[in-house]
Every structure is written in C-alpha cells, then in structure tokens.
Scaffold this motif. Structure first.
Motif, PDB file in Angstrom:
ATOM      1  N   ASN A 167      69.207  54.713  15.182  1.00  0.00           N
ATOM      2  CA  ASN A 167      67.787  54.886  15.141  1.00  0.00           C
ATOM      3  C   ASN A 167      67.592  56.529  14.502  1.00  0.00           C
ATOM      4  OD1 ASN A 167      67.484  52.427  15.607  1.00  0.00           O
ATOM      5  ND2 ASN A 167      66.894  52.720  17.680  1.00  0.00           N
ATOM      6  N   TYR A 168      66.160  56.694  13.967  1.00  0.00           N
ATOM      7  CA  TYR A 168      65.892  57.680  13.722  1.00  0.00           C
ATOM      8  C   TYR A 168      64.719  58.126  14.330  1.00  0.00           C
ATOM      9  CZ  TYR A 168      69.147  57.601   9.779  1.00  0.00           C
ATOM     10  OH  TYR A 168      70.467  57.167   8.889  1.00  0.00           O
ATOM     11  N   GLU A 169      64.712  58.935  15.401  1.00  0.00           N
ATOM     12  CA  GLU A 169      63.078  59.029  16.084  1.00  0.00           C
ATOM     13  C   GLU A 169      62.889  60.506  15.598  1.00  0.00           C
ATOM     14  OE1 GLU A 169      62.332  61.097  20.428  1.00  0.00           O
ATOM     15  OE2 GLU A 169      63.558  59.188  20.484  1.00  0.00           O
ATOM     16  N   LEU A 170      61.501  60.512  14.904  1.00  0.00           N
ATOM     17  CA  LEU A 170      60.927  61.478  14.107  1.00  0.00           C
ATOM     18  C   LEU A 170      59.699  61.676  14.716  1.00  0.00           C
ATOM     19  CD1 LEU A 170      62.047  60.708  10.516  1.00  0.00           C
ATOM     20  CD2 LEU A 170      63.114  61.907  12.029  1.00  0.00           C
ATOM     21  N   THR A 171      59.179  63.014  15.057  1.00  0.00           N
ATOM     22  CA  THR A 171      57.878  63.302  15.390  1.00  0.00           C
ATOM     23  C   THR A 171      57.389  64.053  14.261  1.00  0.00           C
ATOM     24  OG1 THR A 171      58.257  63.338  17.823  1.00  0.00           O
ATOM     25  CG2 THR A 171      56.268  64.367  16.683  1.00  0.00           C
ATOM     26  N   PHE A 172      56.194  63.665  13.590  1.00  0.00           N
ATOM     27  CA  PHE A 172      55.661  64.310  12.349  1.00  0.00           C
ATOM     28  C   PHE A 172      54.487  65.248  12.872  1.00  0.00           C
ATOM     29  CE2 PHE A 172      57.377  60.437  10.732  1.00  0.00           C
ATOM     30  CZ  PHE A 172      58.116  60.725   9.837  1.00  0.00           C
ATOM     31  N   THR A 173      54.294  66.463  12.436  1.00  0.00           N
ATOM     32  CA  THR A 173      53.072  67.085  12.877  1.00  0.00           C
ATOM     33  C   THR A 173      52.410  67.407  11.429  1.00  0.00           C
ATOM     34  OG1 THR A 173      54.454  68.405  14.713  1.00  0.00           O
ATOM     35  CG2 THR A 173      52.488  69.738  13.534  1.00  0.00           C
ATOM     36  N   ALA A 174      50.852  67.017  11.609  1.00  0.00           N
ATOM     37  CA  ALA A 174      50.158  67.228  10.592  1.00  0.00           C
ATOM     38  C   ALA A 174      50.058  68.742  10.520  1.00  0.00           C
ATOM     39  CB  ALA A 174      48.644  66.660  11.047  1.00  0.00           C
ATOM     40  N   LEU A 175      50.031  69.118   9.187  1.00  0.00           N
ATOM     41  CA  LEU A 175      49.966  70.506   8.497  1.00  0.00           C
ATOM     42  C   LEU A 175      48.679  70.475   7.634  1.00  0.00           C
ATOM     43  CD1 LEU A 175      53.612  70.754   7.291  1.00  0.00           C
ATOM     44  CD2 LEU A 175      52.573  71.760   9.435  1.00  0.00           C
ATOM     45  N   ALA A 176      48.105  71.643   7.426  1.00  0.00           N
ATOM     46  CA  ALA A 176      47.003  71.885   6.665  1.00  0.00           C
ATOM     47  C   ALA A 176      47.144  71.005   5.434  1.00  0.00           C
ATOM     48  CB  ALA A 176      46.680  73.506   6.586  1.00  0.00           C
ATOM     49  N   ALA A 177      46.028  70.500   4.907  1.00  0.00           N
ATOM     50  CA  ALA A 177      46.063  69.643   3.848  1.00  0.00           C
ATOM     51  C   ALA A 177      45.631  70.679   2.357  1.00  0.00           C
ATOM     52  CB  ALA A 177      45.228  68.690   3.750  1.00  0.00           C
ATOM     53  N   PRO A 178      46.546  70.283   1.242  1.00  0.00           N
ATOM     54  CA  PRO A 178      46.085  70.973   0.228  1.00  0.00           C
ATOM     55  C   PRO A 178      44.702  70.815  -0.353  1.00  0.00           C
ATOM     56  CG  PRO A 178      47.534  69.026  -0.255  1.00  0.00           C
ATOM     57  CD  PRO A 178      47.337  69.106   1.197  1.00  0.00           C
ATOM     58  N   GLY A 179      44.175  71.997  -0.825  1.00  0.00           N
ATOM     59  CA  GLY A 179      42.990  71.922  -1.449  1.00  0.00           C
ATOM     60  C   GLY A 179      41.587  71.988  -0.420  1.00  0.00           C
ATOM     61  N   GLY A 180      42.052  72.072   0.827  1.00  0.00           N
ATOM     62  CA  GLY A 180      40.960  72.210   1.820  1.00  0.00           C
ATOM     63  C   GLY A 180      40.550  70.820   2.400  1.00  0.00           C
ATOM     64  N   ALA A 181      41.345  69.758   1.824  1.00  0.00           N
ATOM     65  CA  ALA A 181      40.916  68.369   2.307  1.00  0.00           C
ATOM     66  C   ALA A 181      41.200  68.231   3.913  1.00  0.00           C
ATOM     67  CB  ALA A 181      41.944  67.486   1.404  1.00  0.00           C
ATOM     68  N   GLN A 182      40.787  67.175   4.491  1.00  0.00           N
ATOM     69  CA  GLN A 182      41.075  66.716   5.849  1.00  0.00           C
ATOM     70  C   GLN A 182      42.541  66.656   6.097  1.00  0.00           C
ATOM     71  OE1 GLN A 182      39.184  66.445   8.615  1.00  0.00           O
ATOM     72  NE2 GLN A 182      37.326  67.379   7.410  1.00  0.00           N
ATOM     73  N   SER A 183      43.057  67.286   6.914  1.00  0.00           N
ATOM     74  CA  SER A 183      44.527  67.159   7.444  1.00  0.00           C
ATOM     75  C   SER A 183      44.848  65.680   7.649  1.00  0.00           C
ATOM     76  CB  SER A 183      45.126  68.040   8.097  1.00  0.00           C
ATOM     77  OG  SER A 183      44.347  67.980   9.549  1.00  0.00           O
ATOM     78  N   VAL A 184      44.010  64.896   8.523  1.00  0.00           N
ATOM     79  CA  VAL A 184      44.106  63.651   9.146  1.00  0.00           C
ATOM     80  C   VAL A 184      42.976  62.738   9.075  1.00  0.00           C
ATOM     81  CG1 VAL A 184      44.968  62.039  11.293  1.00  0.00           C
ATOM     82  CG2 VAL A 184      46.106  64.757  10.667  1.00  0.00           C
ATOM     83  N   GLN A 185      42.857  61.565   8.536  1.00  0.00           N
ATOM     84  CA  GLN A 185      41.926  60.576   8.413  1.00  0.00           C
ATOM     85  C   GLN A 185      42.155  59.309   9.007  1.00  0.00           C
ATOM     86  OE1 GLN A 185      39.835  60.792   4.524  1.00  0.00           O
ATOM     87  NE2 GLN A 185      41.434  61.764   3.972  1.00  0.00           N
ATOM     88  N   HIS A 186      41.190  58.993   9.955  1.00  0.00           N
ATOM     89  CA  HIS A 186      41.347  57.639  10.416  1.00  0.00           C
ATOM     90  C   HIS A 186      40.446  56.709   9.731  1.00  0.00           C
ATOM     91  CE1 HIS A 186      43.817  58.998  13.997  1.00  0.00           C
ATOM     92  NE2 HIS A 186      43.282  60.102  13.519  1.00  0.00           N
TER      93      HIS A 186
END
Length: 196
Positions: A167-186
């Motif tokens: 398996n591939y256990e990966l933890t992703f960290t949200a980074l600043a979005a390009p163009g000043g957009a929201q980095s994470v949207q729900h």
C-alpha cells in the motif's frame, strides 16, 4: 433533540488527482472533469482529515486572560492509504515527476519482455504537487472536499509481503492556492444553514 439523519458515516469514497490549476466541479453531485483521474482503491480505513492551528495570544496589563487570540497559521492534512500501484502513486510516494520516469515498451521477443517503468529517487527540489478531489459517500449523502494545491508531507512505510497489498500511505498537506483562491473547499449535501 438529535437527528440520526445528520450522522455521516463514510462507507465509501474516492480520490481524484489533477494538475494544479484544474477547474473543480461547482456542486457535490456534478461529475469530476476529464482532467481529474481516479486514484484507485483506498483501504477501508478511509479518509483521515486533520486541522491544526498555531495561535498567538496577546496579554494586557491588569487582565488575567488574553485580550486577543489570533490564528497565526492553519494547516489542513488529508491521509489516505491507496492499494493500487500506478504511475501517479509512484510519482507521489517517491516524489518523482512523470518527466523523470521512463516507460520501456513490451517486446514479443524472443525473448519476450514485459513493459516496465523506471525512475531514480526524487530530488528534494523535485516537488510533486497536485489538485486533489475527495468524495466521502454514505446513503445518498456526499461530502466533497476540493484541495486546489497540495503535496505529500508524510508517507507510511511500504510493506511487501504475502499478508497484504503493498500500500501507499500518503498524507497530503493543503498549500496556498494559486491566484488567491480558497486552498480547501467543502461541499456537503443535506446540511441546512440556520435562519437568522
């Protein structure tokens, strides 16, 4: 009084990867665009989402509690364990750009040879970043998470044995979005805002 219909149990889910800057769907029920590739089977552990904050507190003379409490930094992480071996997951796990991978075609022979992919260990400067889309599903409800730009910040050890898949256990960290957009949207279906 509580309402059991508001309980979300993630019985299934999917993860999708695309290039940073790709356009996300405008609603949780809209299909992912062709630029988002399905990342394959995920273990039953599902998705682990975490939100951490670093805060700064300012005190004032004569006050026994802080007078200002500021969020200094907010870090969002998303952990998944993938079962399939694909070029995408190899790229993310080993931090190697596709351009630095080589695919050698199969040959009928003789002798016959199988197709194979080859690459070296990634450089610390060769950072792989993606746009990540996540769907958590349960009985017709959907929690869609869209991360505009992220990288792999932590990896679990890969085990090669007869007891389980590699398996591939990966933890992703949200980074600043390009163009000043929201980095994470729900987007979460069937959740009603209270009326003022």
């Amino acid at each position: 009084m509580g309402d059991a219909a508001n309980i979300i149990v993630g019985t299934a889910g999917k993860a999708y990867a695309a290039e940073v800057g790709s356009t996300f769907p405008t609603g949780p029920e809209i299909a992912w665009g062709s630029d988002f590739a399905d990342m394959g089977f995920i273990t039953p552990d599902g998705l682990e989402e975490a939100l951490e904050e670093e805060r700064t507190q300012l005190d004032a003379w004569g006050e026994d509690a802080p007078v200002v409490d500021l969020a200094k930094k907010r870090t969002q992480t998303f952990k998944l364990v993938f079962r399939e071996t694909t070029a995408q997951l190899l790229s993310l796990y080993y931090q190697v750009q596709f351009a630095n991978m080589t695919s050698t075609a199969a040959a009928v022979g003789p002798p016959a040879k199988k197709q194979f992919i080859s690459f070296g260990s990634g450089s610390t400067q060769d950072t792989v970043e993606i746009a990540l889309g996540l769907d958590v599903l349960m009985s017709g409800k959907r929690h869609r998470i869209m991360i505009a730009r992220c990288g792999v910040s932590d990896r679990g050890a890969r085990k090669h044995s007869a007891d389980d898949s590699s398996n591939y256990e990966l933890t992703f960290t949200a980074l600043a979005a390009p163009g000043g957009a929201q980095s994470v949207q729900h987007m979460i279906t069937d959740v009603v805002l209270p009326t003022p």
